[in-house]
Design a protein around this motif. Structure first.
Motif, short mmCIF file in Angstrom:
data_model
loop_
_atom_site.label_atom_id
_atom_site.label_comp_id
_atom_site.label_asym_id
_atom_site.label_seq_id
_atom_site.Cartn_x
_atom_site.Cartn_y
_atom_site.Cartn_z
N ARG A 217 3.20 12.89 -8.10
CA ARG A 217 3.84 12.45 -9.34
C ARG A 217 4.04 13.59 -10.34
NH1 ARG A 217 0.52 10.88 -13.77
NH2 ARG A 217 -1.64 11.53 -13.50
N ARG A 218 3.15 14.56 -10.41
CA ARG A 218 3.29 15.65 -11.40
C ARG A 218 4.29 16.70 -10.95
NH1 ARG A 218 -2.61 16.19 -14.30
NH2 ARG A 218 -3.58 14.46 -13.19
N ARG A 219 4.36 16.91 -9.65
CA ARG A 219 5.31 17.92 -9.14
C ARG A 219 6.73 17.36 -9.11
NH1 ARG A 219 2.70 19.48 -3.57
NH2 ARG A 219 1.91 17.35 -3.80
N PHE A 220 6.88 16.08 -8.73
CA PHE A 220 8.21 15.47 -8.61
C PHE A 220 8.20 14.11 -9.31
CE2 PHE A 220 7.18 17.84 -4.70
CZ PHE A 220 8.07 18.90 -4.83
N PRO A 221 8.17 14.07 -10.63
CA PRO A 221 8.01 12.78 -11.32
C PRO A 221 9.17 11.82 -11.11
CG PRO A 221 8.44 14.58 -12.88
CD PRO A 221 8.17 15.21 -11.56
N ALA B 133 0.82 -1.21 0.00
CA ALA B 133 0.00 0.00 0.00
C ALA B 133 0.86 1.26 0.00
CB ALA B 133 -0.93 -0.01 1.22
N VAL B 134 1.90 1.27 0.83
CA VAL B 134 2.74 2.47 0.95
C VAL B 134 3.50 2.75 -0.34
CG1 VAL B 134 4.75 3.44 2.15
CG2 VAL B 134 2.95 2.30 3.46
N SER B 135 3.84 1.73 -1.11
CA SER B 135 4.60 1.94 -2.35
C SER B 135 3.81 2.73 -3.39
CB SER B 135 5.01 0.59 -2.93
OG SER B 135 3.86 -0.16 -3.30
N ALA B 136 2.50 2.85 -3.19
CA ALA B 136 1.68 3.63 -4.14
C ALA B 136 1.47 5.07 -3.69
CB ALA B 136 0.32 2.95 -4.34
N PHE C 182 7.95 -11.09 -0.81
CA PHE C 182 6.54 -10.90 -1.15
C PHE C 182 6.39 -10.79 -2.66
CE2 PHE C 182 7.15 -8.89 3.04
CZ PHE C 182 6.31 -9.70 3.80
N ARG C 183 5.20 -11.10 -3.13
CA ARG C 183 4.90 -11.01 -4.55
C ARG C 183 3.54 -10.33 -4.75
NH1 ARG C 183 9.33 -11.56 -4.65
NH2 ARG C 183 10.69 -13.07 -5.72
N SER C 184 3.33 -9.83 -6.00
CA SER C 184 2.06 -9.18 -6.33
C SER C 184 1.43 -9.89 -7.51
CB SER C 184 2.28 -7.70 -6.66
OG SER C 184 1.07 -7.10 -7.06
N GLN C 185 0.28 -10.50 -7.28
CA GLN C 185 -0.42 -11.20 -8.35
C GLN C 185 -0.89 -10.23 -9.44
OE1 GLN C 185 -3.39 -13.28 -5.88
NE2 GLN C 185 -2.64 -15.17 -6.81
N LEU C 186 -1.15 -8.99 -9.09
CA LEU C 186 -1.74 -8.03 -10.03
C LEU C 186 -0.71 -7.09 -10.63
CD1 LEU C 186 -4.96 -7.17 -7.98
CD2 LEU C 186 -4.64 -8.91 -9.75
N GLY C 187 0.57 -7.27 -10.34
CA GLY C 187 1.60 -6.44 -10.94
C GLY C 187 1.94 -5.20 -10.14
N GLN C 188 2.98 -4.50 -10.60
CA GLN C 188 3.47 -3.30 -9.90
C GLN C 188 2.86 -2.05 -10.55
OE1 GLN C 188 5.00 -5.74 -11.52
NE2 GLN C 188 7.17 -5.77 -11.07
N LEU C 189 1.61 -1.81 -10.31
CA LEU C 189 0.91 -0.71 -10.97
C LEU C 189 1.50 0.65 -10.59
CD1 LEU C 189 -1.35 0.10 -12.85
CD2 LEU C 189 -2.92 0.12 -10.90
N SER C 190 1.95 0.79 -9.34
CA SER C 190 2.51 2.07 -8.92
C SER C 190 3.76 2.42 -9.72
CB SER C 190 2.85 2.03 -7.42
OG SER C 190 3.84 1.04 -7.16
N VAL C 191 4.61 1.44 -9.99
CA VAL C 191 5.83 1.69 -10.78
C VAL C 191 5.46 2.03 -12.23
CG1 VAL C 191 7.96 0.66 -11.64
CG2 VAL C 191 7.20 0.20 -9.29
N ILE C 192 4.46 1.35 -12.77
CA ILE C 192 4.04 1.62 -14.15
C ILE C 192 3.52 3.05 -14.29
CG2 ILE C 192 2.37 0.98 -15.92
CD1 ILE C 192 2.57 -1.90 -14.93
N ALA D 137 11.07 6.54 -5.61
CA ALA D 137 10.46 6.09 -4.35
C ALA D 137 9.62 4.83 -4.56
CB ALA D 137 9.61 7.21 -3.76
N CYS D 138 8.82 4.81 -5.65
CA CYS D 138 8.00 3.64 -5.92
C CYS D 138 8.86 2.40 -6.21
CB CYS D 138 7.07 3.92 -7.10
SG CYS D 138 5.75 5.11 -6.76
N VAL D 139 9.92 2.59 -6.99
CA VAL D 139 10.81 1.46 -7.29
C VAL D 139 11.49 0.96 -6.03
CG1 VAL D 139 12.95 0.83 -8.48
CG2 VAL D 139 11.18 2.10 -9.70
#
Length: 381
Positions: A59-63, A50-53, A82-92, A69-71
């Motif tokens: 994102r617009r002020r400091f892309p 949750a925190v990684s998102a 840990f793993r994510s079944q739904l992918g790393q949407l925050s990084v995308i 930070a997300c990576v």
């Protein structure tokens, strides 16, 4: 629809909502390594997912900072098993923002960093790093970069178009200001002279007073017509204006001279050379210069003036001379009328000379080059 408009109008609020949605998405897909179809990850994994998102809120002020930070947070998430079944949407989303808002070299550098960090975290979290995951990451990164770069190019084109529109609007406002100055200054000068004349001869010469009042009536009507025409450019397009007079040109110089004669100035109009047809813009330029020059004669109490239109071989020369009156000394270089005349002449590649005559008087001389004909294409031999 109202909520979407509100979010578009407030980008920071939209980013905060996006960060919360992505946090919930990643929270729902967090699992333990080796148990992809089992229960959710331990509390630490859920917190990291949750925190990684949350950095997406900025994102617009400091892309670039947001992507790093997300990576980093997702790297810790994977390194701890840990793993994510739904992918790393925050990084995308963060990577898309970088490619859509940053320079190419900056976006490329931070993307390479993200891929290296991702693969490193996979090595820490699992003894084997599948080749398939690496190829999938490269393919995903390429797609995100292409989509983000398309958005970058489009936004810059729109920004350039808006900038060009603002420049055009500013130039149009300057033109309107010059036109308003010319119209108001000239017509009010004529009205002032005629009103003083009517008051002076009101009892002794009623016919002369009536003539002066008729001149005031015609002058005010013409001034109002020109003001309406100029101000019509400020009117929204859904309110069309019709029936207004076209912009004055060289054929209207006789009418201008006659109006000034009615104001008490003996104006002579002389045309030499073979008349040529000029574009409307150049004709308006010459007319406004003559109007401003004759207005100055009125203001400074001149008795006579000469308006000359000389069609020469390569250029038109318009001269307004006051043989005896005019300002006592050099003109004010910062006057709005003189500045306007110089800018009009420069717009069409012309030159204007303003100054006292020798031995007495004052003169305004405008030289306008004729427009060059378009080169005709040569037929092939």
């Amino acid at each position: 629809m109202t909520a979407l408009r509100e979010l578009r109008a407030r980008p920071r609020l939209a980013d905060a909502v996006l960060a919360l949605l992505v946090a919930g998405y990643q929270l729902a897909g967090a699992t333990e390594l080796g148990d992809p179809f089992g229960a959710h990850a331990r509390p630490l994994g859920l917190v990291l997912a949750a925190v990684s998102a949350l950095p997406l809120a900025a994102r617009r002020r400091f892309p670039i900072t947001t992507l790093v930070a997300c990576v980093a947070l997702m790297g810790v998430f994977y390194a701890l098993g840990f793993r994510s079944q739904l992918g790393q949407l925050s990084v995308i989303v963060a990577a898309y923002t970088v490619w859509a808002h940053c320079r190419f070299r900056d976006a490329l550098a931070v993307t390479v960093f993200g891929l290296i960090a991702y693969e490193t975290s996979m090595l820490f979290g699992s003894p084997v790093s599948p080749v398939g995951d690496t190829l999938l990451s490269l393919l995903l990164a390429t797609g995100v970069a292409a989509i983000g770069r398309t958005a970058y190019v489009r936004s810059h084109r729109l920004r350039d178009a808006e900038h060009d529109t603002e420049l055009a609007v500013a130039e149009e406002r300057v033109r309107i200001a010059h036109e308003l100055h010319d119209v108001v200054s000239h017509h009010l000068s004529v009205i002032s002279v005629q009103a003083n004349l009517a008051r002076y001869v009101f009892d002794s010469a009623p016919d002369t007073a009536r003539g002066a009042l008729d001149t005031i009536t015609g002058t005010t009507t013409e001034a109002l017509d020109e003001l309406r025409r100029l101000l019509s450019v400020l009117r929204p397009p859904q309110y069309p204006l019709e029936g207004y007079r076209p912009q004055p040109g060289l054929d209207d110089l006789e009418t201008l001279a006659a109006r000034v004669r009615e104001a008490g100035i003996a104006v002579g109009l002389r045309v030499t050379g073979t008349p040529r047809t000029l574009p409307p813009g150049q004709q308006l330029c010459a007319f406004r210069v003559a109007q401003e020059a004759l207005t100055n004669v009125l203001k400074h109490g001149g008795a006579t003036a000469e308006l000359t239109l000389d069609y020469r071989t390569e250029h038109l020369v318009l001269a307004v001379t006051d043989p005896g009156g005019g300002p006592a000394g050099p003109p004010n270089p910062g006057g709005h009328g003189l500045i306007g005349m110089r800018e009009r002449a420069r717009m069409y590649g012309g030159v204007i000379e303003i100054g006292p005559r020798d031995p007495a008087g004052f003169a305004v001389v405008l030289t306008l080059p004729y427009p060059r004909p378009l080169a005709q294409p040569q037929e092939p031999e």
